[in-house]
Scaffold this active site. Structure first.
Site, PDB file in Angstrom:
ATOM      1  N   ASP A 245       0.649   7.510   4.928  1.00 51.48           N
ATOM      2  CA  ASP A 245      -0.099   6.311   5.272  1.00 51.48           C
ATOM      3  C   ASP A 245      -0.663   5.750   3.965  1.00 51.48           C
ATOM      4  O   ASP A 245      -0.686   6.423   2.939  1.00 51.48           O
ATOM      5  CB  ASP A 245      -1.194   6.624   6.305  1.00 51.48           C
ATOM      6  CG  ASP A 245      -1.594   5.360   7.073  1.00 51.48           C
ATOM      7  OD1 ASP A 245      -1.223   4.258   6.625  1.00 51.48           O
ATOM      8  OD2 ASP A 245      -2.277   5.457   8.105  1.00 51.48           O
TER       9      ASP A 245
HETATM   10  C1  BGC Z   1      -2.341   1.944   8.603  1.00 53.05           C
HETATM   11  C2  BGC Z   1      -0.884   2.090   8.990  1.00 53.05           C
HETATM   12  C3  BGC Z   1      -0.084   0.951   8.393  1.00 53.05           C
HETATM   13  C4  BGC Z   1      -0.300   0.930   6.888  1.00 53.05           C
HETATM   14  C5  BGC Z   1       0.442  -0.182   6.197  1.00 53.05           C
HETATM   15  C6  BGC Z   1      -2.508   1.787   7.111  1.00 53.05           C
HETATM   16  O1  BGC Z   1      -3.832   1.606   6.761  1.00 53.05           O
HETATM   17  O2  BGC Z   1      -3.053   3.079   9.049  1.00 53.05           O
HETATM   18  O3  BGC Z   1      -0.755   2.100  10.384  1.00 53.05           O
HETATM   19  O4  BGC Z   1       1.267   1.092   8.715  1.00 53.05           O
HETATM   20  O5  BGC Z   1      -1.688   0.766   6.626  1.00 53.05           O
HETATM   21  O6  BGC Z   1      -0.056  -1.403   6.542  1.00 53.05           O
END
Ligand code: BGC
Length: 678
Positions: A245
């Site tokens: 993430d």
């Molecule tokens: C979120 C993810 C997301 C990623 C990219 C993160 O902060 O938890 O779900 O895919 O950002 O945007």
């Protein structure tokens, strides 16, 4: 690169040969490049916005290995102009696997039309508590339902040669504390409650996995060798790649690579140069780099060498067919919770004046403004939808509800009222540091001024319908008895207003059923702390907890009314070598056509170990004309009856009498029951 037949793709042998050939030609730097996104800051500066393009990572130009190109979801592709679907929680309320696969296909096509090839939007975290800010991004509280809908979405997406990502692996069910919280969990709870849906998706061939920010048993999920190497890669045989993430998904070079994290997103912070140094210093064996690079190029090549089933031109983005699909999903997702005296559907010829009231009545409100925010302007609000439907027949009086005296006057002159209340991105959603919005909910009910509004209107007009907007359960005890009709509308996407009008006026017969339990009291829920450093996830939550505590929910999991009535009879069950097959006759005993969602739960009263009273193991959607009856069958695999024995470290099927429950919701009052021996 030469394309091969889509249905087959390269065989595993061909793919492995190709990957081996490339790996031997790649330099260490090229291999390390596979293991990171290509950065984010440069794009943010250039675009002055997030999520307006697909973000690249990996790839080797010299060898013509394409990069992966990441875009978010799950409400649709977040890049501007894309179709904005109802949120996943709404789609959970459709219980419609085929429909979710269609949504997946539409999303897959739009990803491709935007130039992407990796969809990071199959969110299947379990809803443990309705305060979770990102509840709207997932499909509900039940692992089986999550698994069935998650697999449907990824199947649809991957048909268009887009790699799907399931996220956030694992135990990511608190938002505000997501970067720090450590989740303690025993082995049975992990295996039986929090991981089955991930496993279903891996078995379905999901290409990639995103690790979660939080810790499990003291270790960040992005470094967690038990989750990544032991369970995902070894036990489940996952051949794709794991990416982190984004903000703090990886915290340490050696922790990440030894833990089994293949790709750092969205930039090289702990991988890249630091990883190269660790290899040179002998702290990281080069085999780990080869394995990660191999996983990335294998997955990318698998998807990019397959022949496409069609062309992906820009006009697919937000096209009419997809917008109509979004409307259809919204219509099938709204849940009629209460409808005393059959107030709904409204009769277009009897209602001359309708009051449409509330802060959310004319708001473009499709859900959170974090990474799942689909940038789409063509949104039909509830007021617009109702006005369009009413045309010249009905006089619509609108008020935002802010001045109660005005509201009273307005309602007094109307034949009925629709009050639209609930949440927006300010109340719940992804929590982005420094930008104060979203996050976990502070309250589980409506705001005091909304409750006041409901009470004031109901005193004047008993003909009022409450339409609730939100991403999960909303507690209604303070006001639910003073109103005749309640619709849970969720965040219903760009066509939500049209769908709502179609339901209010009976053009569509509601068929949605709750993918969550709605409690009467927050005390009936598991412990939740939005600022927790430590938390324990127990074996019971949602309906299994309420069954265990013998407390009645306000509205049970699986519940939803219709404008017609259904009757269940003649439940039977037989066993085959590896399944139980239950059959039941469902009849439409009302006067209009509808769709009923029959649910099958398995009961474990005779178990030698502590198990839930019952758990969902099957469901079927049944379209029925008035007076029509259908005998349907639902199959349950015997392996889905197993419990995880931590002592033998294996799944065990008890040889005992099981209960089979089939009916219209998880409430004992709505279920027929018979027993069966395996
Ligand atoms: C979120 C993810 C997301 C990623 C990219 C993160 O902060 O938890 O779900 O895919 O950002 O945007």
């Amino acid at each position: 690169m030469e394309k091969v037949d889509n249905a087959k793709g390269l065989s595993d042998i061909e793919l492995n040969e190709l990957v081996n050939r490339y790996i031997t030609q790649m330099t260490l730097d090229e291999k390390l490049d596979q293991m990171s996104g290509n950065g984010i800051l440069k794009y943010l500066i250039k675009d002055r916005n997030f999520g307006v393009r697909a973000y690249p990572g990996g790839g080797v130009e010299r060898l013509k290995i394409p990069p992966f190109l990441f875009t978010d979801g799950p409400r649709g592709v977040i890049i501007p102009g894309s179709t904005c679907f109802p949120v996943s929680m709404a789609r959970g309320a459709t219980w419609d696997i085929d429909l979710e696969e269609e949504v997946g296909e539409a999303i897959g096509k739009e990803v491709r039309a935007h130039g992407g090839n990796l969809f990071g939007g199959v969110c299947i975290n379990l809803l443990r508590h309705p305060a979770w800010g990102r509840a709207q991004e997932t499909y509900g509280e039940d692992p089986f339902l999550l698994g069935m809908l998650g697999t449907a979405l990824l199947r649809g997406v991957q048909k268009h040669n887009v790699m799907a990502t399931i996220k956030h692996y694992a135990l990511n069910s608190i938002e505000d504390a997501r970067f720090k919280v450590n989740v303690e969990i025993d082995e049975r709870t992990l295996r039986e409650v929090y991981l089955p849906h991930f496993k279903y998706c891996i078995e379905q061939g999901c290409a990639t996995v995103m690790s979660a920010y939080n810790k499990m048993r003291g270790e960040y999920c992005g470094h967690n060798a038990y989750l990544l190497r032991e369970i995902l890669k070894k036990e489940w045989g996952f051949k794709g790649f794991v990416h982190s993430d984004w903000m703090w998904g990886l915290r340490d070079t050696i922790g990440g690579i030894t833990g089994g994290l293949d790709v750092e997103m969205p930039r090289k912070k702990y991988y890249g140069k630091k990883l190269k140094r660790a290899i040179r210093n002998g702290k990281v064996p080069v085999e780990l780099i080869d394995d990660a690079a191999r996983r990335v190029i294998r997955t990318v090549l698998k998807f990019t060498t397959r022949e496409d089933p069609q062309e992906y031109t820009k006009d697919l983005i937000g096209c009419e067919n997809h917008v109509l699909l979004s409307r259809k999903v919204a219509e099938k997702s709204m849940v009629l919770l209460k409808n005393d005296r059959n107030l709904l559907p409204f009769d277009k010829h009897k209602i001359k004046t309708l009051a449409v009231i509330g802060p959310l009545a004319n708001l473009k409100n499709t859900g959170d403004h974090g990474s799942s925010y689909v940038k789409q302007n063509k949104i039909i609000t509830p007021l617009q939808g109702i006005k369009r439907f009413s045309g010249e027949y009905i006089n619509i009086l609108y008020h935002d509800g802010s001045d109660l005296e005005d509201v009273k006057n307005l309602v007094a002159s109307a034949d009925a009222a629709v009050i639209i209340v609930g949440y927006t991105y300010k109340d719940e959603g992804e929590s982005i540091p420094l930008i104060k919005r979203g996050g976990d909910r502070i309250n589980l009910g409506l705001k005091s001024e909304e409750i006041e509004l409901i009470k004031v209107v109901s005193e004047i007009k008993f003909n009022s319908v409450i339409v609730l907007v939100g991403g999960s359960a909303i507690i209604m005890e303070e006001w639910k008895n003073v109103v005749p009709s309640i619709i849970m509308a969720w965040y219903s996407g760009m066509e939500g207003g049209t769908a709502l009008a179609n339901i209010l006026f009976g053009k569509v017969n509601p068929s949605g059923k709750l993918p969550v339990s709605i409690p009467k009291d927050p005390a009936d829920l598991p412990f939740f702390d939005r600022n927790a450093d430590e938390i324990e996830y127990g074996y019971y939550h949602g309906y299994t907890l309420m069954d265990k505590k013998k407390c009645e929910p306000a509205f049970p999991f699986g519940f939803g009314l219709s404008y017609t009535n259904y009757n269940y009879k003649n439940l039977q069950a037989k066993t085959t070598v590896d399944s139980i097959i239950a059959s039941v006759t469902v009849s439409n005993i009302g006067s209009i056509a509808g769709e009923e969602i029959a649910q099958l739960y398995i009961g474990f009263e005779n178990s030698a170990v502590d198990r839930p009273l019952k758990i969902l193991r099957g469901f079927k959607k049944i379209p029925l004309e008035p007076d029509e009856s259908k005998t349907i069958s639902i199959e349950v695999k015997k392996k889905d009856l197993a419990w995880y024995n931590p002592e033998t470290k294996s799944w065990e099927i008890e040889d005992m009498k099981y209960s089979i429950y089939v009916g219209s919701s998880s409430s004992a009052n709505d279920l027929l029951k018979i027993d069966i021996n395996l």
